[in-house]
Design a protein around this motif. Structure first.
Motif, PDB file in Angstrom:
ATOM      1  N   ALA A  70       0.827  -1.205   0.000  1.00 55.55           N
ATOM      2  CA  ALA A  70       0.000   0.000   0.000  1.00 55.55           C
ATOM      3  C   ALA A  70       0.863   1.258   0.000  1.00 55.55           C
ATOM      4  CB  ALA A  70      -0.903  -0.006   1.225  1.00 55.55           C
ATOM      5  N   ILE A 148      -9.511   0.177   2.458  1.00 61.46           N
ATOM      6  CA  ILE A 148      -9.286  -0.258   1.098  1.00 61.46           C
ATOM      7  C   ILE A 148      -9.997  -1.579   0.933  1.00 61.46           C
ATOM      8  CG2 ILE A 148      -7.163   0.833   0.314  1.00 61.46           C
ATOM      9  CD1 ILE A 148      -5.639  -1.106   1.920  1.00 61.46           C
ATOM     10  N   PRO A 149     -10.303  -1.941  -0.305  1.00 57.99           N
ATOM     11  CA  PRO A 149     -11.026  -3.193  -0.502  1.00 57.99           C
ATOM     12  C   PRO A 149     -10.099  -4.357  -0.196  1.00 57.99           C
ATOM     13  CG  PRO A 149     -10.354  -2.294  -2.592  1.00 57.99           C
ATOM     14  CD  PRO A 149      -9.967  -1.302  -1.564  1.00 57.99           C
ATOM     15  N   GLY A 150     -10.672  -5.505   0.011  1.00 58.52           N
ATOM     16  CA  GLY A 150      -9.857  -6.673   0.272  1.00 58.52           C
ATOM     17  C   GLY A 150      -9.398  -6.687   1.716  1.00 58.52           C
ATOM     18  N   ASN A 151      -8.497  -7.598   2.007  1.00 53.02           N
ATOM     19  CA  ASN A 151      -8.078  -7.789   3.384  1.00 53.02           C
ATOM     20  C   ASN A 151      -6.605  -7.478   3.513  1.00 53.02           C
ATOM     21  OD1 ASN A 151     -10.640  -9.179   4.318  1.00 53.02           O
ATOM     22  ND2 ASN A 151     -10.044 -10.323   2.497  1.00 53.02           N
ATOM     23  N   LEU A 152      -6.254  -6.831   4.599  1.00 55.52           N
ATOM     24  CA  LEU A 152      -4.861  -6.490   4.803  1.00 55.52           C
ATOM     25  C   LEU A 152      -4.315  -7.218   6.003  1.00 55.52           C
ATOM     26  CD1 LEU A 152      -4.284  -2.718   4.169  1.00 55.52           C
ATOM     27  CD2 LEU A 152      -3.484  -4.670   2.875  1.00 55.52           C
ATOM     28  N   ASP A 156       0.816  -5.017   7.202  1.00 56.37           N
ATOM     29  CA  ASP A 156       0.802  -4.228   5.980  1.00 56.37           C
ATOM     30  C   ASP A 156       0.185  -2.858   6.209  1.00 56.37           C
ATOM     31  OD1 ASP A 156       1.575  -4.179   3.359  1.00 56.37           O
ATOM     32  OD2 ASP A 156      -0.430  -4.602   2.625  1.00 56.37           O
ATOM     33  N   ASP A 165      -3.346   6.378  -4.462  1.00 57.30           N
ATOM     34  CA  ASP A 165      -2.685   5.136  -4.811  1.00 57.30           C
ATOM     35  C   ASP A 165      -3.138   4.578  -6.147  1.00 57.30           C
ATOM     36  OD1 ASP A 165      -5.207   4.571  -4.102  1.00 57.30           O
ATOM     37  OD2 ASP A 165      -4.738   3.053  -2.616  1.00 57.30           O
ATOM     38  N   GLY A 166      -3.538   5.430  -7.058  1.00 57.20           N
ATOM     39  CA  GLY A 166      -4.049   4.903  -8.328  1.00 57.20           C
ATOM     40  C   GLY A 166      -3.100   5.085  -9.492  1.00 57.20           C
ATOM     41  N   ASN A 174     -10.210   1.556 -11.125  1.00 55.37           N
ATOM     42  CA  ASN A 174      -9.366   1.259  -9.969  1.00 55.37           C
ATOM     43  C   ASN A 174      -9.353   2.428  -8.984  1.00 55.37           C
ATOM     44  OD1 ASN A 174      -7.539  -0.405  -8.510  1.00 55.37           O
ATOM     45  ND2 ASN A 174      -5.849   0.857  -9.246  1.00 55.37           N
ATOM     46  N   PHE A 179     -13.180   0.707  -5.470  1.00 55.87           N
ATOM     47  CA  PHE A 179     -11.890   0.038  -5.371  1.00 55.87           C
ATOM     48  C   PHE A 179     -10.838   0.890  -4.663  1.00 55.87           C
ATOM     49  CE2 PHE A 179     -14.115  -1.764  -8.988  1.00 55.87           C
ATOM     50  CZ  PHE A 179     -14.174  -3.080  -8.571  1.00 55.87           C
TER      51      PHE A 179
END
Lengths: 653, 210, 343
Positions: A70, A148-152, A156, A165-166, A174, A179
């Protein structure tokens, strides 16, 4: 002036300071504004460079955990945004501001207060863009879903919080809410919007200045090339900024107000973002490089002691590049699945750009050929520009070969290419300009030996950093990659070492700049035996620029005041030249009659302060505080506008 | 007129103007040329989505009220005429008529804006088409919304000129230029609307769908 | 004073040059990266390669000429004591025309093969073997519509035959790239793009998502595995088979139990549970063991790697949509035993 105006100015006592802190906040002098632009851009250059070093430390090994994924994504995005919008553009603007009036024989730009406004908007825009960092600590930030999407993994965690961050071109979706739900992209989109306003104001100002304020006799084809490039860039800004403004509005609206422009599930079109972005983004590339080309076109003739070879060709080639620059945007999208016809068309137009670019390079070399080359620091940087930019141009041609671009795009080959153009080109050119015009604003010379050390450190460090990237790209190292194949580690280490050599070079420069500014050799009026009008006035430049407004008889006016030619066309210094220079310096220091200048004003900085407030308000518009901020921003800007309107540019005298 | 323009020139500038066009007017032209691309991008954006089908409707092209918008377009068109009349009146030195026509222009602009508010309200409440219905609706609202904002700013500028004239008993030669600049802007906003009305409304409207 | 310093600077330069050349000598021994784009293994990549090299050499010649002229002019025209002032030459129209036309001619000669390359390489051939590629954050899914086979990460294809990949994305932009077989092509949500792939010989070719697509972009990897006609046919028929029931009371049976309890929200193993194809889902695991990699290509298959992945997916792939399920070591072991039955 009018009674109403006088009444209104009593609201605010008019600023009077001519030196010190307040004078910088209220100045409307194009020279001071230019210096402000320069220092601000330089600070951002150090920040952007530090980001690059962090990235390079991370990339020194293939499985590195120096940065989390990230943080890595945040840093390369911010590095790009910073270097483009907060370094190269404002550094060019610094030179344009400082030199445009001087080189056309004017006392200021057409709209001095707008000029100040433009700077303050730029500064606040830059601060706004980075201020997103502060909001990573606010959780959840005033009604907006963080994260943020997903798992950290807990390891992290993001130390750089809300850095956008794109990627600097923020490809959709994105960078859409779904996202990238943190505030980072909002800060980037609105920050760029604010910076765009600053550039637009500058562009209008420079265009009017160029067309209306040239000294008597300065016909269009007597205008120095740097000024030509300034106005070409101004037109590029004028026509490309509205497009990015729309595109950024669409992003902000999508993210904040529920529009569906880039939402593929609702029928939106993610590729539309790319068309709009690059329709701005490609002209932007020329916005970045043309000023440096202009600077180089000023330096090379002076240090070759010859006029610019093919002046008209260089000017028209610059304009031609700008014009063609609007017809090549989709070459950034060759692998996006655009139609065959589009690929053919944009491939061909891209190739044609090489022609005017070549014309420029050949003319610069033609200027040096048969010259008497004074290899001082500015000239070395110009030579560095020429050699490095040529490499970038040639690798650019390989991208125009569309199928080979399918292999190279999105790899380090591209990273290498655009750093050769933007660092080897733009940054080398701009630093050359800094060494060249340093006496203009400081009255002293930069240390030449340290300058050369700086140059060679950069030349070696730069090539060590970016030349291997060509190979890395061809070896399949994709750009924006947090991990890469271990077989590429050796090359990446070399690159990292190169990056640190660049950093050392920059330290040498900073040391040189500081010591030379205090203790450098006194420059006198015409240290380079130069050709253009800005050297016909004392160093440092007096506040009023020209004690008497020059009348121009030809290209390189100042040179022709000093030199005539013998039968073979070799220059002979006129017997009265020294006397003439001494006279110009004398009247510059002791003007025969007082010159009235526009007065400083509070309103530009106050008005500029309104914009980031509105932007914060938009980001937090779901909360009361956000709505209040929008209102407050609008009120401040409007109040400043009224004050501005009722305050005369100059007090009655 | 030329005399007025000359006097309005900023006093610090004792150099001649190479183009003969006053600085601020040249700046306005440059700004408006940029604005052309701003609206060009918005219109293109709308057109891109016209032919596409979306899961949720309606699309703006299916619900246009062409007769209504024709009337409001006519109103805006007329405001350009009254703007010219205001300009004429001031160059004759007729301060009273200038004020009348300025006010008339602002009023016509406001009527147009009211029409737009009415149109948006109808679309949202009766037709259920909001900003977030589909990309075509998004493009429509953002385009016409930005145009409406431009009209609103124009109305504010017209009213400021009117107020200034009222307070000071007339507009000076220096302010003649301001009126010219507002006029330029106003005509620009008008022309853009003509393009929007033709391209976005008339050419894309689905006949009989409303 | 000055000359000695110059000498020192000169010596420094020579030393640096020496160091660089020594370094480059040791670098020559470095093997190519698996993603090397200069090693075409199929007709399309070869076509691109044949286009790249001539242009590269043209560019090199131009480079040598321009930079050479620059160096020569530095030596010839640098100011030395006694050098006369130069003649003030303002330009030369013949030269201007020359250096406009010559590059134009060179570019035109590059343009012709470029245009032919584009037109030949973009459209799939009529009898190409169709495969669908679907991008997910962060793995590639492949569907074989004629054979009703679904797999992920490793694109199995017949060698010596053109494959037409019709591609789209479930979420953000991705960019499918197998350098040995062809250039890149985006995967665009809501739209379809096409990419031609063909390998001369059977083999495994490494690929990668090339468009920045979020946290684990760099770990979104792919492979193309080209098989002979016969091998491909048998691969297809094995992929069409459902998984076998694990023996009662075996560790694999316990693993199936864990799978059914914890994994079925996203993963399919035919016939034990079926997640509708277009629901958000992880890769189809019915033939898990037929693939060499796990976690979207981020890891090679091995028991240790699989344990690491199951224990904490986001540690392997930042942002992974497969969460840390808090599986015990026992659960992981039995799950692995089950997964290893999925040939």
């Amino acid at each position: 002036m009018t009674t109403a105006a006088e009444k209104a100015t009593t609201i605010f006592r008019r600023p009077r300071a001519e030196t010190g802190f307040w004078s910088w906040l209220t100045t409307v002098d194009h020279k001071k504004i230019g210096i402000l632009y320069g220092y601000t851009a330089f600070i951002f250059f150090v920040i952007g460079g530090a980001e690059a070093l962090l990235l390079r430390i991370h990339l020194a090994s293939a499985e590195s955990n120096v940065l989390s994924a990230a943080d890595y994504n945040g840093l390369f995005t911010t590095h790009g945004l910073t270097m483009i919008f907060l370094v190269v553009m404002p550094m060019s603007a610094a030179f344009m501001n400082y030199l445009l009036p001087l080189m056309i024989g004017a006392r200021d730009v057409a709209f001095p207060r707008l000029n100040a406004l433009s700077y303050w908007i730029f500064l606040f825009g830059g601060i706004f863009l980075y201020s997103g960092l502060l909001f990573s600590a606010v959780a959840p930030p005033l009604g907006v879903v963080p994260g943020i999407p997903g798992n950290l993994d807990p390891s992290d965690a993001r130390s750089f919080g809300a850095l956008p961050d794109g990627g600097w071109f923020m490809y959709q979706p994105n960078a859409a809410q779904e996202f990238s739900p943190s505030l980072a992209i909002d800060f980037a989109a609105l920050g760029l919007q604010i910076l765009g306003v600053a550039s637009l104001i500058s562009a209008v100002n420079f265009i009017v200045t160029f067309f209306n304020l040239r000294a008597k006799g300065m016909r269009l084809l007597r205008v120095p090339v740097f000024i030509w490039m300034t106005v070409v860039v101004a037109f590029l800004l004028l026509f490309s900024l509205p497009i990015i403004a729309i595109a950024l509005f669409m992003v902000t609206f999508d993210r904040q107000f529920g529009t569906l422009f880039f939402d593929a599930t609702a029928g939106g079109d993610p590729i539309l973002w790319q068309h709009l972005f690059w329709l701005f983004g490609h002209p932007e590339v020329y916005i970045l490089i043309l000023p440096a080309m202009g600077i180089v076109s000023e330096i090379i003739p002076v240090f070759s002691r010859k006029p610019l070879f093919g002046y008209a060709a260089v000017v028209f080639a610059g304009a031609g590049i700008a014009f063609l620059g609007f017809g090549v945007w989709a070459h950034h999208m060759f692998s996006s699945g655009i139609t065959t016809v589009a690929q053919v068309g944009f491939g061909l137009t891209t190739m044609t750009i090489a022609i005017p670019t070549g014309v420029k390079i050949f003319n610069w070399m033609g200027t040096m050929w048969l010259g008497r080359l004074q290899l001082k620091t500015p000239m070395w940087f110009a030579i560095g520009f020429l050699t490095m930019f040529t490499i970038g141009g040639l690798s650019g041609v390989t991208h125009a070969v569309v199928p080979s671009d399918w292999q190279q795009t999105d790899t380090y080959y591209i990273v290498a290419h655009f750093h050769y153009v933007l660092f080897g080109g733009a940054i080398f050119g701009l630093f050359g300009g800094l060494y060249y015009w340093f006496p203009k604003f400081s009255g002293r010379m930069m240390n030449d030996r340290l300058g050369k050390v700086h140059f060679w450190l950069w030349m070696i460090g730069f090539n060590m950093t970016f030349a291997p990237m060509h190979w890395l790209g061809l070896q399949g190292m994709i750009r924006r990659t947090w991990r890469y194949d271990p077989s590429l580690e050796t090359w990446n280490r070399i690159v990292t070492v190169g990056a640190f050599i660049i950093a050392i070079g920059l330290l040498v420069f900073i040391f040189n700049f500081r010591t030379s500014k205090r203790r450098g050799e006194i420059a006198g009026m015409d240290p380079w035996d130069a050709r253009t009008l800005e050297w016909s006035i004392p160093n440092p430049t007096p506040a009023f620029n020209f004690a008497e407004v020059p009348i121009v008889h030809g290209l390189d006016e100042f040179w022709h005041q000093k030199y005539t030619e013998d039968k073979t066309g070799r220059p002979i210094r006129k017997p009265e030249a020294d006397e003439q220079v001494a006279r110009l310096e004398d009247i510059g220091i002791n003007p025969p009659e007082p010159v009235h200048l526009p007065n400083p004003s509070y309103f530009p900085i106050v008005m500029a302060a309104g914009l980031p407030l509105i932007a914060y308000g938009i980001i937090f518009h779901r909360s009361i505080a956000g709505k209040a901020l929008i209102v407050l921003g609008v009120v401040i800007a409007l109040a400043a506008l009224i004050g501005w309107g009722s305050e005369p540019l100059e007090e009655a005298h | 007129m030329t005399a007025a323009a000359h006097e309005a020139q900023s006093p610090h500038q004792d150099l001649h103007e190479s183009t003969g066009v006053e600085n601020r007017k040249l700046a306005m032209w440059a700004f408006l040329s940029s604005e052309f691309l701003f609206f060009g991008a918005l219109i293109t954006n709308y057109l891109l989505y016209v032919g596409r089908e979306f899961a949720s409707g309606p699309k703006p092209s299916e619900i246009y009220d062409i007769p209504f918008t024709s009337v409001s377009s006519f109103v805006l068109l007329m405001s350009s005429l009254t703007m010219v009349l205001a300009h004429n009146a001031l160059s004759r030195g007729d301060q009273g008529a200038t004020r009348t026509w300025l006010l008339a222009t602002a009023m016509l602009g406001s009527v147009f804006l009211a029409g737009q508010v009415f149109e948006f309200t109808e679309f949202i409440t009766l037709e259920n088409m909001t900003l977030a219905t589909n990309p075509s609706a998004s493009a429509f609202y953002v385009l016409t919304g930005f145009h409406g904002t431009h009209v609103a700013i124009g109305v504010i500028m017209l009213l400021s000129l009117f107020g200034l004239s009222k307070r000071m008993g007339g507009l000076t030669n220096r302010q003649f230029l301001n009126l010219e600049l507002v006029g330029l802007y106003w005509h620009f906003v008008d022309i853009i609307w003509i393009v929007i009305f033709t391209v976005v409304y008339l050419l894309t409207a689905v006949p009989g769908a409303s | 004073m000055l000359p000695t310093r110059r000498k020192k600077l000169g010596r420094l330069l020579v030393l640096t040059a020496l160091a660089i050349s020594l370094a480059s000598c040791s670098i020559i021994g470095i093997p190519d990266s698996p993603l090397n784009s200069l090693d075409p293994q199929g007709p399309f990549a070869e076509r691109i390669d044949n286009l790249f090299w001539p242009v590269f050499w043209v560019a090199t010649v131009v480079f040598v000429l321009v930079e050479g002229a620059m160096v020569v002019s530095l030596f010839l025209f640098r100011d030395r004591p006694g050098r006369k002032e130069p003649r003030q030459i303002h330009g030369n129209n013949k030269l201007e025309i020359m250096w406009t036309i010559i590059p134009a001619v060179i570019l035109a000669s590059i343009a012709i093969p470029t245009v032919r390359g584009i037109t030949d390489l973009t459209e799939c051939g009529a009898d190409a073997y169709p495969i669908q590629v679907i991008g997910h954050q962060w793995w590639f899914e492949y569907r074989y519509p004629q054979e009703e086979v679904v797999t992920g990460t490793e694109l199995v294809m017949p060698a010596g035959r053109e494959v037409c990949a019709t591609m789209t994305s479930e979420d953000v932009l991705h960019n499918f790239w197998i350098p040995a077989l062809n250039g890149k092509r985006y995967l665009v949500p809501g739209q379809e793009t096409q990419l031609r792939l063909e390998a001369f010989e059977p083999g495994t070719f490494i690929g990668q998502c090339a468009e920045f697509c979020g946290l684990s972009h760099s770990l979104m990897r792919a492979r193309a595995v080209a098989l002979t006609e016969d091998e491909f046919a048998s691969w297809v028929s094995s992929q069409q088979e459902p998984a076998a029931q694990p023996a009662e009371g075996s560790e694999a049976a316990a693993g199936l139990e864990v799978f059914l309890n914890r994994c079925t929200q996203c993963h399919t193993v035919d016939p034990f549970n079926v997640v509708a194809l277009d629901e958000f889902s992880g890769p189809d695991l019915t033939h898990f063991m037929s693939r060499d990699t796990i976690a979207g290509g981020a890891l090679e298959y091995s028991r240790e790697n699989l344990t690491r992945w199951l224990a904490n997916p986001p540690e392997v792939k930042p942002g992974s949509y497969m969460p840390d399920l808090g599986l015990t070591q026992e659960e992981i072991d039995s799950l692995i035993a089950f997964l290893e039955t999925l040939e």
